[in-house]
Scaffold this motif. Sequence first.
Motif, PDB file in Angstrom:
ATOM      1  N   SER A  16       9.617  -9.660  14.392  1.00  0.00           N
ATOM      2  CA  SER A  16       9.236 -10.205  13.087  1.00  0.00           C
ATOM      3  C   SER A  16       7.968  -9.513  12.618  1.00  0.00           C
ATOM      4  O   SER A  16       7.203  -8.965  13.402  1.00  0.00           O
ATOM      5  N   GLU A  18       4.977  -9.759   9.126  1.00  0.00           N
ATOM      6  CA  GLU A  18       4.503 -10.496   7.960  1.00  0.00           C
ATOM      7  C   GLU A  18       4.184  -9.527   6.834  1.00  0.00           C
ATOM      8  O   GLU A  18       3.810  -8.376   7.087  1.00  0.00           O
ATOM      9  N   ASP A  21       1.382  -6.722   6.924  1.00  0.00           N
ATOM     10  CA  ASP A  21       1.120  -6.236   8.283  1.00  0.00           C
ATOM     11  C   ASP A  21       1.200  -4.721   8.330  1.00  0.00           C
ATOM     12  O   ASP A  21       1.819  -4.103   7.459  1.00  0.00           O
ATOM     13  N   LYS A  78       2.698  -6.511   0.578  1.00  0.00           N
ATOM     14  CA  LYS A  78       2.061  -7.802   0.326  1.00  0.00           C
ATOM     15  C   LYS A  78       2.144  -8.003  -1.176  1.00  0.00           C
ATOM     16  O   LYS A  78       1.388  -7.417  -1.940  1.00  0.00           O
ATOM     17  N   GLU A  85      11.342 -16.965   4.271  1.00  0.00           N
ATOM     18  CA  GLU A  85      11.482 -15.859   5.215  1.00  0.00           C
ATOM     19  C   GLU A  85      12.713 -15.037   4.855  1.00  0.00           C
ATOM     20  O   GLU A  85      13.747 -15.585   4.485  1.00  0.00           O
ATOM     21  N   SER A 110       8.231 -12.372   7.191  1.00  0.00           N
ATOM     22  CA  SER A 110       7.628 -13.658   6.811  1.00  0.00           C
ATOM     23  C   SER A 110       6.623 -13.481   5.688  1.00  0.00           C
ATOM     24  O   SER A 110       5.979 -12.445   5.570  1.00  0.00           O
ATOM     25  N   ASP A 111       6.475 -14.543   4.913  1.00  0.00           N
ATOM     26  CA  ASP A 111       5.554 -14.561   3.781  1.00  0.00           C
ATOM     27  C   ASP A 111       4.651 -15.774   3.940  1.00  0.00           C
ATOM     28  O   ASP A 111       5.122 -16.897   3.943  1.00  0.00           O
ATOM     29  N   PHE A 112       3.343 -15.538   4.089  1.00  0.00           N
ATOM     30  CA  PHE A 112       2.428 -16.654   4.259  1.00  0.00           C
ATOM     31  C   PHE A 112       1.638 -16.953   2.996  1.00  0.00           C
ATOM     32  O   PHE A 112       0.588 -17.576   3.040  1.00  0.00           O
TER      33      PHE A 112
END
Length: 133
Positions: A16, A18, A21, A78, A85, A110-112
């Motif tokens: 995985s 993000e 990253d 980003k 997700e 993943s996206d935070f």
Amino acid sequence: MQQPTIEISMVATDSSIEEGDPVINVVTTLSQKLNEDLTLEFELGGTAEVEVDYTISSKEYVIPAGETEAKITIAPFKDGDIEEEEEITITVSSNAYGLSGDNKLTIALSDFDHLGLMVGYYSGKSTYDPFGP
């Protein structure tokens, strides 16, 4: 003359990644060396979109004669959008050699951006209580 069957495996440096990253590497390995360069094209799929959610260093693997592996890199964007997700799938297409083994890899993206605001209560003490007094 019939071409030999080649066992293939695909491994990513992580399962995985993000948004934002650093890059993730995907290595494809053959079970035996060949006497000629081998070009393996692959298909990109999943819910994440190339050039929208991530970039990829190449759309094919070239494994040089006498070698057994090749690497590509995936770099996530980003974007600031709130998203669920997503998945990136890489599937090696067939070629002149018969391929067997694991020719598909899935990576979670993943996206935070959706973490939101944490609200709580600070008492006169130096402790934080998210539920208040």
